[in-house]
Design a protein around this motif. Structure first.
Motif, PDB file in Angstrom:
ATOM      1  N   THR A 154      17.234  27.253  -1.766  1.00 42.91           N
ATOM      2  CA  THR A 154      17.834  27.573  -3.029  1.00 42.91           C
ATOM      3  C   THR A 154      18.851  25.656  -2.807  1.00 42.91           C
ATOM      4  N   GLY A 155      18.153  24.840  -1.311  1.00 45.99           N
ATOM      5  CA  GLY A 155      19.461  23.608  -1.192  1.00 45.99           C
ATOM      6  C   GLY A 155      19.114  22.490  -2.173  1.00 45.99           C
ATOM      7  N   ASN A 156      19.159  21.502  -1.760  1.00 42.30           N
ATOM      8  CA  ASN A 156      19.880  20.066  -2.548  1.00 42.30           C
ATOM      9  C   ASN A 156      18.307  19.469  -2.279  1.00 42.30           C
ATOM     10  N   ARG A 157      18.341  17.861  -3.560  1.00 37.13           N
ATOM     11  CA  ARG A 157      16.816  17.243  -3.027  1.00 37.13           C
ATOM     12  C   ARG A 157      17.144  16.071  -1.136  1.00 37.13           C
ATOM     13  N   LYS A 158      17.898  16.292  -0.494  1.00 37.44           N
ATOM     14  CA  LYS A 158      18.228  15.985   0.493  1.00 37.44           C
ATOM     15  C   LYS A 158      17.310  16.562   1.710  1.00 37.44           C
ATOM     16  N   GLN A 159      18.112  18.345   1.581  1.00 32.69           N
ATOM     17  CA  GLN A 159      17.739  18.888   2.232  1.00 32.69           C
ATOM     18  C   GLN A 159      16.322  19.072   2.260  1.00 32.69           C
ATOM     19  N   GLN A 183      21.755  24.594  -9.658  1.00 37.23           N
ATOM     20  CA  GLN A 183      21.535  23.262 -10.128  1.00 37.23           C
ATOM     21  C   GLN A 183      20.785  22.161  -9.191  1.00 37.23           C
ATOM     22  N   ASP A 184      21.597  22.929  -8.378  1.00 42.63           N
ATOM     23  CA  ASP A 184      20.823  20.837  -6.810  1.00 42.63           C
ATOM     24  C   ASP A 184      18.630  21.761  -7.013  1.00 42.63           C
ATOM     25  N   LEU A 185      19.137  23.002  -7.197  1.00 39.95           N
ATOM     26  CA  LEU A 185      17.312  22.961  -6.772  1.00 39.95           C
ATOM     27  C   LEU A 185      16.426  21.916  -8.271  1.00 39.95           C
ATOM     28  N   ASP A 187      17.886  20.082  -9.810  1.00 42.31           N
ATOM     29  CA  ASP A 187      17.698  18.798  -9.837  1.00 42.31           C
ATOM     30  C   ASP A 187      16.950  17.834  -8.699  1.00 42.31           C
ATOM     31  N   ALA A 188      16.024  18.592  -7.373  1.00 43.90           N
ATOM     32  CA  ALA A 188      15.453  18.264  -6.943  1.00 43.90           C
ATOM     33  C   ALA A 188      14.118  18.699  -6.687  1.00 43.90           C
TER      34      ALA A 188
END
Ligand SMILES: [Zn+2]
Length: 258
Positions: A154-159, A183-185, A187-188
Motif C-alpha cells: 500500500t506504499g508509494n513509488r519510492k518504497q 493514490q500513492d499506490l 501512482d506507483a
C-alpha cells in the motif's frame, strides 16, 4: 488467475465456503493461496487447503507477534512439512496499530525469516507503517531468502522501488481501486515491472471499490476487479495481466498443480 491472499479461515466464510469457492472458479480464479495468520489460523488454513484442494501459507501476523514463543516456532516448523504449505507467513511488521509491541514483532518476523531460509520456502510478508525497519531486516537476510513477496502493498513509488531492488515481488489488492487511500499506490503501479506482479483479494477484507454491485464482504471471486484496475492503470489488456501474474505466482510459490 491465482489469488495469493485469502483469509479463508475467517469466520465470515464459515457459513458458505463451498459456494465461495464455486463463485471464485466461475469468475476464473483457479487457485487460492489461503493465508495463515496465527498458529491456529495456519492449522485451519492447512485443513481447509487439504479439504478443498487449495494451498496455504503458515505464519504469524505481526498483530499476533506476542504469541510467538518456542512452542509456536515448533508448531510452524511442523506445519511447513505439509506439501500444501507453499510459503512462510503472513509475517512482517505493522507499526500502524501496534497490536503487538514492535520488539515482539521484530523477533517474530526474524524467527519466520529463519524458517523460510531453513526450509527454503518463499516468504509472504506484511508491512504497514514500518517501511524503514522492515527494509533493514530484509536487507540483512535477503542473500539467504529464496523469494519474498510484500503482500497487500500500500506504499508509494519510492518504497516499492526499494523492495524491488531487493528482488521482492509485490502483491496488489483492491487497495488499488481506492481513489482516496490508494493514490500513492496508483501512482506507483505503472513503475512496477510486470514480472514482479502478483494479485490478491485479501478477502474478506478490502472489497474492491469498482464492483458494479454492493458487497458485504470481499471474496476471491472479485479478483478480476483488481486485475481490471491494474490493467487500466498500466495500459495493458486484462488478459495479459491475468497471464503474467499467474506465471509469476506459479514460479514464486513453485506450484505443482493443474
Ligand atoms: Zn496483511
Amino acid at each position: 488467475m491465482i489469488d495469493i491472499g485469502v483469509n479463508f479461515h475467517h469466520k465470515r466464510f464459515a457459513q458458505d465456503r463451498p459456494e465461495v469457492l464455486d463463485r471464485a472458479l466461475e469468475a476464473g480464479v483457479e487457485l487460492l493461496i489461503l493465508t495463515g495468520t496465527s498458529i491456529q489460523a495456519s492449522q485451519q488454513a492447512l485443513k481447509l487447503a487439504q479439504t478443498h484442494g487449495q494451498v496455504c501459507t503458515a505464519g504469524i501476523h505481526p498483530h499476533e507477534a506476542r504469541t510467538y514463543h518456542p512452542e509456536a516456532h515448533k508448531a510452524l516448523q511442523s506445519l511447513l512439512k505439509s506439501p500444501e504449505v507453499v510459503a512462510v507467513g503472513e509475517c512482517g511488521l505493522d507499526f500502524d496499530r501496534n497490536f503487538s509491541e514492535p520488539k515482539d514483532q521484530i523477533r517474530c518476523f526474524e524467527g519466520q525469516i529463519e524458517l523460510a531460509i531453513g526450509h527454503q520456502l518463499p516468504l509472504f510478508t506484511h508491512e504497514r507503517a514500518a517501511h524503514p525497519a522492515f527494509l533493514e531486516i530484509l536487507k540483512r537476510h535477503q542473500n539467504h531468502l529464496p523469494r519474498t513477496v510484500v503482500h497487500c502493498f500500500t506504499g508509494n513509488r519510492k518504497q516499492m522501488e526499494a523492495y524491488l531492488e531487493l528482488g521482492c515481488f509485490i502483491g496488489i489488492t483492491g487497495w488499488i481501486t481506492d481513489l482516496k487511500r490508494g493514490q500513492d499506490l496508483r501512482d506507483a503501479l505503472p513503475h512496477l515491472p510486470l514480472d514482479r506482479l502478483m494479485v490478491e483479494t485479501d478477502a474478506p477484507f478490502l472489497t474492491p471499490k469498482n464492483l458494479p454491485f454492493r458487497a458485504s464482504r470481499n471474496e476471491p471471486a472479485y479478483l478480476p476487479f483488481v486485475v481490471k484496475e491494474v490493467a487500466r492503470l498500466v495500459g495493458k489488456p486484462e488478459r495479459e495481466i491475468q497471464t503474467i501474474s499467474r506465471q509469476n505466482t506459479e514460479r514464486f510459490f513453485a506450484l505443482e498443480w493443474q
